[in-house]
Structure formats: structure tokens, C-alpha cells
Write a protein that holds these residues in place. Structure first.
Motif, short mmCIF file in Angstrom:
data_model
loop_
_atom_site.label_atom_id
_atom_site.label_comp_id
_atom_site.label_asym_id
_atom_site.label_seq_id
_atom_site.Cartn_x
_atom_site.Cartn_y
_atom_site.Cartn_z
N CYS A 91 0.86 -1.19 0.00
CA CYS A 91 0.00 0.00 0.00
C CYS A 91 0.89 1.23 0.00
O CYS A 91 1.78 1.36 0.84
CB CYS A 91 -0.88 0.01 1.25
SG CYS A 91 -2.11 -1.31 1.25
N MET A 95 -4.74 2.49 5.05
CA MET A 95 -3.73 1.56 4.55
C MET A 95 -3.47 0.44 5.56
O MET A 95 -3.33 -0.73 5.19
CB MET A 95 -2.41 2.29 4.23
CG MET A 95 -2.54 3.31 3.11
SD MET A 95 -0.98 3.65 2.25
CE MET A 95 0.11 4.03 3.57
N LEU A 134 3.74 -1.09 3.87
CA LEU A 134 3.23 0.27 3.65
C LEU A 134 4.41 1.14 3.25
O LEU A 134 5.40 1.19 3.96
CB LEU A 134 2.63 0.81 4.95
CG LEU A 134 1.15 0.61 5.19
CD1 LEU A 134 0.75 -0.84 5.04
CD2 LEU A 134 0.76 1.12 6.56
#
Ligand code: NAD
Ligand code: ZN
Length: 396
Positions: free
Chosen positions: A258, A302, A312
């Protein structure tokens, strides 16, 4: 010369200012050819960076011609067409030698440790206030570049000005966002924010082997560009529940990587309430706290959506403290966090090769080319995302 100066919140004016001069032996003076707006400028203009002073020249994504150089500049010549990476490295300190240019020890003259604790102090950045070195920006006829051998790169013949200008910032930032995701072939990558940085992150994710890339925004022309130009699938967060949609698209598992290409002033839109921490749901009811509680909307989304054990990658800019960060979920999902300001100098050569080969073409980010004198209106258009503006570039 003429330059675009910040004079207070939302107060930009084109003014006459003294020409820059060579101050150090490794400086170069660049005659600016093109200079682009960037989402980062919106943080400055909106007054979210407290160390701006009236009269500061903004702008950090630019291309131009070397017109003067100090005696220790050996890799550049007068007349060279160059881009300059937005974030300044000295090329010699421990971090620069390890290709962590945005962590340079020497390009920000005020590296106060207490400021570092709050995230204000990395390397120097052109046109980015006095916490980042107080360097004049590029929305001007000329700009002084320190450590020019490290920060300026000659543009190859086969690359146009309109492509090259974004190799200052949007392209390496998006590329680094994908790189920090350690994308493996077959991965599903979700990118929050379809501005210039997000577009380049999506394209780069495909270059690194992603099987599917999902771009998230709510601005119709940016979603369209994500589909048509970057080849991504898209989600409009003002219309669908992002959590439900991403899980449905990934067999219930969530994206492997993400990417946050939005940053601290994320529009809260209609974020999902499912799976949020209890305090959030509580705060959500209190209108007065709405802004604070929604602030890290993208980060929280996220953490919620990423698959367990996923990564992330954060290039959207944050400053100061972030509240309501669901550390418990991040810990128990064993998420990897990567983040930082771009180390563009690490990537420029590779990026120009991609552009020359034709598998990356950032020119579509340029939706408007305006005169420097019209820069205040240009920023207004960019901020309001009016007239399908992705990036407006000023030609002094
Ligand atoms: P931009 O303003 O053009 O684009 C940001 C996009 O995010 C917009 O299209 C907006 O509609 C979208 N957005 C807002 N809220 C959202 C939400 N809740 N969910 C999904 N999308 C949302 O900005 P840009 O130039 O593309 O830059 C993006 C971010 O990257 C900014 O924070 C900027 O400061 C940062 N940046 C970081 C670096 C770095 O070195 N790390 C370099 C350049 C830019
Ligand atoms: Zn350095």
C-alpha cells in the motif's frame, strides 16, 4: 529577476528580487527553463510548514541551463541542459555515500536535534522554508544550486524538457515509493492519491513486476489518467468503501503493498469506519474533533486494508505529530513500514533510461504550461484541481 514569492497563507506574488550569485565553490547557477508545481507546495502555501518567511521563493521541480559555476564544479559545463533533484545532497557525508541523499548531513545548515525529533530536519530542499535550509526555490528566472556535481544531471538528447522536468521530483518519488514496497512479481499494489507522485508510483509498480495496481482518488480526470496512462484499475473513494472494495478485489486478503501518495492534508472523503479503533468511532461523533480524528485518514486506511505481513510505503509528506495511529493493528498484522523523502540522485540515471526506452513517459503529468507571471493563478488552479490540472509548469 522575477520570482514567485510566498507572503503568507495563500498569498503568492510575482516580485522583483536580486539575482542569485555563486556563494560556494561547488555552486552552479541555473537559468530556469521549466519549473513545476508539486503537491508538497500546497503544504507550504496553506501555512502547514511554520518556518516559511515572507518573501521566500518557492518551487523545487525544475529544468534549466547551467550559466555559471564555481571552481570546484567539474562534471558540468556552461550550456548544459540539466535537471536538479529537489532535495539537496552534499555527495560526501556518510548518508550521501550510502545513497541516502535526502538524509544528507551537510545540505541543511540548521540541523537542530530537537527539530529532528519532530521531523523538520532532513536535508535541504529548494524553496521549502527555513527548516529545510532556507534555499531559494525555482519559480524564478535563475536559481543557485549547491553541490551542483551531486544534484544536477545532464538530460540525455532523447528526453524532452517536458519529460525531464519531472525527473526532479515526481518521477523519483513515485519510483522510490514502489521501490520501498519491495514489489514481487504477481503482487497487488494499491496507491492512495493519483496526483503526479501517485501516477509515477503506479507506473513504477508495473515496471517492478506488480500484476495489478489499484489507484485511489476522487478527482475524475486523475482517475482517468491512472487508467489510461498508468494502466491501473481505479477506485473513487467518494463513491465506494475503500476497505470493502480492496478486500473484494484481493480475495479478502488485501493488497500486498500500500503506497501513500497523499500525505498529511488528506481529504477525509468517506473513509470506512469498519475496523477503526474505538476512539475513532467515538471522535467521529464529535464534529469539533472531526478534522483531527480524520487527519491520518490514508494511513489508517492503509493499515486496515493491507494484507497481513504486507508493506506500507509512505512518500506523502507528514510533519509534526500524528494522532490516532492504530499501532496495535500495525503490530499484530506484522506490517512493514517504509517512508522518506526521495533520494532522487540514486534513481535519475535509471529513470532517464526508462524514459528513453519508452516504458515510462512522465510528460502527461504536464497539463498546463503557463508564464511565470501567472503562477499565483496556476497554484489556485492546481490546488482546486480545476480544469483537469495535474501539474502546471511555469516557463520564466
Ligand atoms: P497532488 O496534490 O497533486 O495529489 C494528491 C492527490 O491525493 C490528489 O489527487 C487528491 O485528490 C488525493 N487525495 C486526497 N485525499 C485522499 C484520500 N483520502 N484518499 C485518496 N486520495 C486522496 O500531490 P502530488 O504532487 O502527487 O504529491 C503527493 C504527496 O507526495 C504530497 O503529500 C507531497 O507532499 C508528497 N511528495 C513527497 C515527496 C518525497 O520526497 N517524499 C516528493 C514529492 C511529493
Ligand atoms: Zn551529504
Amino acid at each position: 529577476m522575477r520570482a514567485l514569492c510566498w507572503n503568507g497563507v495563500n498569498d503568492l506574488r510575482v516580485e522583483r528580487v536580486p539575482d542569485p550569485t555563486i556563494l560556494g565553490p561547488q555552486d552552479a547557477i541555473i537559468k530556469v527553463g521549466l519549473s513545476s508545481v508539486c503537491g508538497s507546495d500546497l503544504h507550504l502555501i496553506g501555512g502547514h510548514v511554520p518556518t516559511m518567511r515572507a518573501g521566500d521563493i518557492i518551487g523545487h521541480e525544475f529544468l534549466g541551463e547551467v550559466v555559471e559555476k564555481g571552481p570546484e564544479v567539474t562534471r558540468l559545463n556552461r550550456g548544459d541542459r540539466v535537471i536538479t533533484v529537489s532535495i539537496i545532497g552534499c555527495g560526501k557525508c556518510w548518508h550521501c555515500r550510502h545513497e541516502e541523499f535526502s538524509l544528507c548531513d551537510n545540505s541543511n545548515p540548521q540541523p537542530a536535534f530537537e527539530e529532528a525529533a519532530y521531523g523538520h530536519c532532513t536535508a535541504g530542499i529548494f524553496g521549502y522554508s527555513h527548516a529545510f535550509g532556507g534555499y531559494a526555490g525555482s519559480h524564478a528566472e535563475y536559481i543557485r544550486v549547491p553541490f551542483a556535481d551531486t544534484n544536477c544531471f545532464r538530460v540525455p538528447e532523447g528526453v524532452t524538457d517536458e519529460q525531464a522536468v519531472f525527473v526532479s521530483d515526481a518521477v523519483p518519488t513515485g519510483y522510490m515509493a514502489a521501490d520501498m514496497g519491495s514489489i514481487k512479481p504477481g503482487d497487488v499494489v494499491a496507491v492512495w492519491g493519483c496526483g503526479g507522485v501517485g501516477q509515477m508510483a503506479m507506473k513504477s509498480a508495473f515496471l517492478m513486476g506488480a500484476e495489478r495496481v489499484i489507484g485511489i482518488d476522487r478527482v475524475p480526470d486523475r482517475l482517468r489518467a491512472a487508467q489510461m496512462k498508468a494502466g491501473a484499475e481505479t477506485l473513487d473513494y467518494s463513491r465506494v468503501d475503500i476497505y470493502d472494495a480492496l478486500l473484494a478485489m484481493t480475495g479478502g486478503r488485501g493488497p500486498d503493498v500500500c503506497i501513500d501518495a497523499v500525505g498529511m492534508e488528506a481529504d477525509s472523503g468517506a473513509p470506512s469506519t469498519k475496523g477503526l479503533a474505538i476512539e475513532d468511532l467515538y471522535d467521529r461523533g464529535k464534529q469539533a474533533l472531526r478534522l483531527e480524528s480524520d487527519r491520518p485518514a490514508v494511513l489508517r486506511q492503509m493499515i486496515q486494508c493491507c494484507r497481513k505481513g504486507g508493506t506500507l510505503s509512505i512518500v506523502g509528506v507528514y510533519g509534526g505529530l500524528i494522532d490516532k495511529f492504530p499501532m496495535g493493528a500495525a503490530m499484530n498484522k506484522a506490517l512493514t513500514f517504509r517512508m522518506g523523502q526521495q533520494h532522487g540522485q540514486r534513481y535519475v540515471k535509471r529513470l532517464f533510461e526508462h524514459i528513453e526506452k519508452g516504458d515510462l513517459d512522465p510528460a502527461y503529468l504536464l497539463t498546463h504550461k503557463w508564464a511565470l507571471d501567472d503562477a499565483p493563478q496556476g497554484y489556485r488552479m492546481f490546488k482546486e484541481k480545476a480544469d483537469d490540472c495535474m501539474r502546471v509548469v511555469f516557463a520564466p
